[in-house]
Design a protein around this motif. Structure first.
Motif, PDB file in Angstrom:
ATOM      1  N   TRP A   4       0.826  -1.202   0.000  1.00 54.28           N
ATOM      2  CA  TRP A   4       0.000   0.000   0.000  1.00 54.28           C
ATOM      3  C   TRP A   4       0.860   1.251   0.000  1.00 54.28           C
ATOM      4  CZ3 TRP A   4      -4.855   1.316  -0.855  1.00 54.28           C
ATOM      5  CH2 TRP A   4      -5.274   2.601  -0.489  1.00 54.28           C
ATOM      6  N   THR A   5       0.465   2.227  -0.814  1.00 51.85           N
ATOM      7  CA  THR A   5       1.059   3.552  -0.767  1.00 51.85           C
ATOM      8  C   THR A   5      -0.077   4.558  -0.786  1.00 51.85           C
ATOM      9  OG1 THR A   5       1.185   3.808  -3.175  1.00 51.85           O
ATOM     10  CG2 THR A   5       3.071   2.750  -2.078  1.00 51.85           C
ATOM     11  N   ASP A   6       0.205   5.779  -0.344  1.00 51.19           N
ATOM     12  CA  ASP A   6      -0.835   6.809  -0.304  1.00 51.19           C
ATOM     13  C   ASP A   6      -1.370   7.132  -1.691  1.00 51.19           C
ATOM     14  OD1 ASP A   6      -0.673   7.013   2.430  1.00 51.19           O
ATOM     15  OD2 ASP A   6       0.770   8.675   2.399  1.00 51.19           O
ATOM     16  N   SER A   7      -0.544   6.892  -2.705  1.00 49.56           N
ATOM     17  CA  SER A   7      -0.961   7.222  -4.069  1.00 49.56           C
ATOM     18  C   SER A   7      -1.867   6.162  -4.682  1.00 49.56           C
ATOM     19  CB  SER A   7       0.272   7.405  -4.959  1.00 49.56           C
ATOM     20  OG  SER A   7       0.999   6.192  -5.047  1.00 49.56           O
TER      21      SER A   7
ATOM     22  N   LYS B  80      -4.857   5.093  -3.951  1.00 48.12           N
ATOM     23  CA  LYS B  80      -6.249   5.510  -4.155  1.00 48.12           C
ATOM     24  C   LYS B  80      -6.393   6.342  -5.428  1.00 48.12           C
ATOM     25  CE  LYS B  80      -6.486   6.946   0.122  1.00 48.12           C
ATOM     26  NZ  LYS B  80      -6.952   7.594   1.372  1.00 48.12           N
TER      27      LYS B  80
ATOM     28  N   PHE C 161      -5.209   0.948   5.758  1.00 50.16           N
ATOM     29  CA  PHE C 161      -4.916   2.309   5.324  1.00 50.16           C
ATOM     30  C   PHE C 161      -5.848   3.341   5.956  1.00 50.16           C
ATOM     31  CE2 PHE C 161      -8.051   0.861   2.256  1.00 50.16           C
ATOM     32  CZ  PHE C 161      -8.842   1.974   2.022  1.00 50.16           C
TER      33      PHE C 161
END
Length: 216
Positions: A53-56, A58, A95
């Motif tokens: 998972w990364t913030d980008s 989404k 997240f």
């Protein structure tokens, strides 16, 4: 998993080729499965498995869903022909740390009059690590599939009976088991089913012979 009505059933799935999704680093490519589904109303769903998972992420999900939505439009087409796109994303990370729910549904809704919705893009995120088995009849299949995704792994030696009792999940379990076979086990598996087919063929031939003899 999807917020669909009873008469909205998935009819087909297609594994997306690399050229239909944005460029990614190799490590990221290895962590994602892209599947495009269509239902009996010709609407599209994008299913993804995200192991990291990364913030980008989404924003990337929004980008892919938007691409699927735009790709429907042909020059001169009536906008009424555009179908909504659902992006279903299984995430193997937490997240949204400030909430307990594992299921998150985002769509275009009026901030004051929540009954006013623009039906276009629907984003669903399932945080697998937050899921805990529960029993609620209206979501029985959701629970079974999430148990399949969270409980079955390389260490599994005994499958819970309630998973085996469901035909769809049982079939998925068989596929997973078969996928883990080495060459010798796969040959033995194929030989077993070949013997089963041979036996059925012989049994049916004997039955036909008996019928013919009785007629005489």
């Amino acid at each position: 998993m999807l917020p669909l009505k009873e008469d909205e059933q998935v009819e087909s799935i297609e594994y997306w080729p690399a050229e239909k999704v944005p460029d990614r680093m190799q490590a990221e490519k290895d962590s994602i499965v892209d599947v495009c589904c269509k239902d009996n109303k010709k609407r599209e769903f994008i299913v993804e498995m995200q192991m990291t998972w990364t913030d980008s992420f989404k924003k990337r999900v929004l980008l892919n869903a938007s691409k699927a939505y735009v790709a429907q439009s042909k020059k001169g087409d009536d906008y009424e022909l555009l179908q909504p796109v659902y992006a279903l994303n299984f995430v193997n990370e937490n997240f949204m740390d400030d909430v307990d729910d594992y299921y998150h549904y985002f769509h275009l809704v009026h901030d004051k009059y929540t009954n006013q919705v623009i039906d276009g893009l629907h984003l669903i995120f399932v945080e697998l690590k937050k899921f805990k088995p529960q029993t609620f009849s209206e979501k029985k299949m959701q629970v079974l599939w999430l148990r399949f995704l969270t409980e079955i792994n390389d260490e599994t030696r005994e499958v819970p009976a309630e998973l085996l009792e469901n035909a769809e999940v049982s079939e998925a379990l068989e596929i997973v088991e078969r996928a883990a076979f080495d060459d010798g086990e796969m040959r033995a598996y194929d030989k077993f089913w070949d013997n089963v087919s041979i036996q059925k063929t012989l049994d049916n031939a004997r039955k036909r012979d008996n019928v013919e003899r009785n007629r005489k």
